[in-house]
Design an enzyme around this catalytic site. Structure first.
Site, PDB file in Angstrom:
ATOM      1  CG  HIS A 311       9.308   9.545  42.423  1.00  0.00           C
ATOM      2  ND1 HIS A 311       8.670   9.169  41.265  1.00  0.00           N
ATOM      3  CD2 HIS A 311       8.359  10.088  43.221  1.00  0.00           C
ATOM      4  CE1 HIS A 311       7.378   9.452  41.371  1.00  0.00           C
ATOM      5  NE2 HIS A 311       7.170  10.016  42.541  1.00  0.00           N
ATOM      6  CB  CYS A 312      11.589  14.187  44.313  1.00  0.00           C
ATOM      7  SG  CYS A 312      10.696  13.111  45.459  1.00  0.00           S
ATOM      8  CB  ILE A 313      15.118  16.676  41.620  1.00  0.00           C
ATOM      9  CG1 ILE A 313      15.364  16.749  43.131  1.00  0.00           C
ATOM     10  CG2 ILE A 313      15.638  17.951  40.969  1.00  0.00           C
ATOM     11  CD1 ILE A 313      16.820  16.855  43.508  1.00  0.00           C
ATOM     12  CG  ASP A 316       8.928  17.674  42.693  1.00  0.00           C
ATOM     13  OD1 ASP A 316       8.287  16.632  42.465  1.00  0.00           O
ATOM     14  OD2 ASP A 316       9.397  17.941  43.810  1.00  0.00           O
TER      15      ASP A 316
END
Length: 473
Positions: A311-313, A316
């Site tokens: 979900h993040c990298i 972002d």
């Protein structure tokens, strides 16, 4: 007694009630940690299946031990879940851990945060500490959350009468020494209510499947809008987290999260691009990395793969680009890294097509078996997994796609097609024209896979020995 003193005393006496909004990979482990510490914890989620599972002590998050969840729900009764968001009025602290995906235009979808803040404004009581943990862009706490909460206080019955004694705030009304006897009987201007609650940001640092670092022993960054909010937040989070690292503001904490993941994006994208070049030059990039690791300073190993998931990298950079545009700033390096990552599934399709061509086969009508659709090993999470995108491309080119993943029984590609995990047997492997190693689950028996496969495209360096039927990234 003013609101700050009340909540600090409750925290000191373990009498506070904590509400966790969003019961996924971030929210549920945090809720369990508070509940284990003896804090009464209420989990809020709009998914009735999740709520029902929790209230029956049934676990759906791999990083939580089943026995621990049952203990806090069934035995100790310190954790419960509900879809009734009006129960926020029971809470002294509300922590937001909702999804923050991108929309189809690659812009941040803030609807989950906005919905949570709307409910908070409608239902919370005065003197509530509020903290956002969801991944987002800097300034979200101050410029997105605060206005929504304040706007919805207009309909909040708990704020029809608000005691302003000693509470913090930016307006002269709140900081002008109002006596405890003085009460606001009509809703004052919104700015004057800022002292009746505290806002903070603390980035989640969950790493699914990590056996060493988990919610409790991973240091927690915390930034609040006021010194009092920071003091309250530290006192509260110490119940669930071993070490709190305070910073000067929410936007600093928000940037910390972006920096951590953008650092990884840039380095992984760099090694992916070098891996593609190394392949053309007949250089084993994995051997290169192992040799570079011998340098005791100035180098940290990152490894290539079919793309970046989770979900993040992958998300972002788009959050940061979104806010950078408001400041007329061009993030050229981050944009390039994000572009490399987005292209990786296409390059991996070319690897598959090339391997088939060398065996005088086309992708069209070939049976392609993918091993692993989780975005990282040994977890049941396929969010933003590059494997799904590669499967989708192969399907569109006429390939007959199937997959096996011991952690994910059903998977859906981005275009909505549903696949069911097939059993990994000698026959399944032998029937495939090519087997694609997309996730390096420890459960995969590489020797068994090699023995029964006609051809392998290894995107994770799982097959160590060179072979005519093995094609490496």
């Amino acid at each position: 007694m003013n609101y700050k003193s009340q909540i600090i005393e409750k925290i000191a006496n373990n009498q506070e009630v904590v509400g966790i909004i969003g019961l996924g990979y971030v929210g549920l482990p945090l809720a369990v940690n508070f509940a284990e510490a003896g804090v009464k914890t209420i989990g809020f989620d709009k998914n009735p299946q999740k709520v029902d599972s929790i209230n029956h002590g049934k676990n759906y998050i791999g990083d939580i031990r089943d026995a621990v969840l049952r203990e806090v729900v069934v035995d100790r009764l310190t954790l419960s879940a509900t879809t009734d968001f009006s129960r926020m009025a029971e809470c002294d602290a509300l922590i937001i851990a909702v999804p923050t995906p991108l929309d189809r235009f690659k812009k941040p979808d803030m609807s989950f945060i906005e919905s949570a803040c709307t409910d908070i404004g409608r239902y919370m009581k005065p003197g509530t500490f509020i903290c956002l943990e969801s991944t987002t862009y800097p300034t979200t706490t101050e410029e997105v959350m605060l206005p929504i909460i304040e706007e919805n206080l207009k309909t909040n019955p708990h704020f029809k009468t608000v005691t302003l004694s000693g509470v913090e705030g930016s307006s002269s009304v709140l900081t002008g020494g109002t006596s405890e006897a003085e009460v606001v009987t009509n809703l004052p201007p919104l700015g004057e209510l800022r002292g009746a609650f505290w806002l903070a940001y603390s980035p989640e640092r969950v790493d699914p499947g990590n056996k060493t670092f988990h919610t409790r022993n991973t240091p927690k960054v915390l930034g609040a809008m006021t010194p009092d909010g920071l003091e309250i937040g530290e006192s509260l989070y110490k119940k669930a987290i071993d070490h709190i690292y305070p910073v000067s503001s929410p936007r600093v904490a928000e940037m910390v999260k972006i920096l951590e993941n953008t650092y990884r994006l840039i380095n992984i994208s760099l090694i992916n691009e070098l891996a593609l070049l190394a392949g053309k030059m007949d250089i084993n990039i994995w051997e290169v990395i192992e040799a570079a690791k011998t340098k005791p300073f100035g180098f940290q190993a990152f490894y290539p793969g079919p793309g970046i998931g989770g979900h993040c990298i992958p998300l972002d950079p788009f959050y940061l680009e979104h806010i950078a545009k408001k400041y007329n700033f061009d993030l050229s390096m981050i944009h390039a890294a994000g572009h490399i990552n987005m292209r990786m599934p296409h390059y991996m399709y070319i690897k598959i097509a090339t391997a088939l061509n060398r065996h005088k086969k086309a992708v069209n009508s070939s049976k392609v078996l993918f091993l692993g659709v989780a975005y990282k090993p040994n977890i049941n999470d396929e969010r933003e997994s590059p494997a799904l995108e590669i499967m989708e491309i192969v399907e569109h080119k006429g390939g007959e796609v199937s997959y096996h993943d011991p952690f994910i029984p059903v998977a859906r590609t981005h275009d909505g097609k549903e696949y069911h995990s097939v059993e990994l047997t000698p026959k399944t492997l032998e029937n495939a024209d090519v087997v694609v190693l997309t996730t390096n689950h420890s459960a995969f028996d590489v020797e068994f896979i090699q023995q029964h496969s006609k051809m392998i495209v290894d995107m994770r360096n799982m097959v160590k020995e060179s072979s005519d039927k093995v094609y490496k990234l």
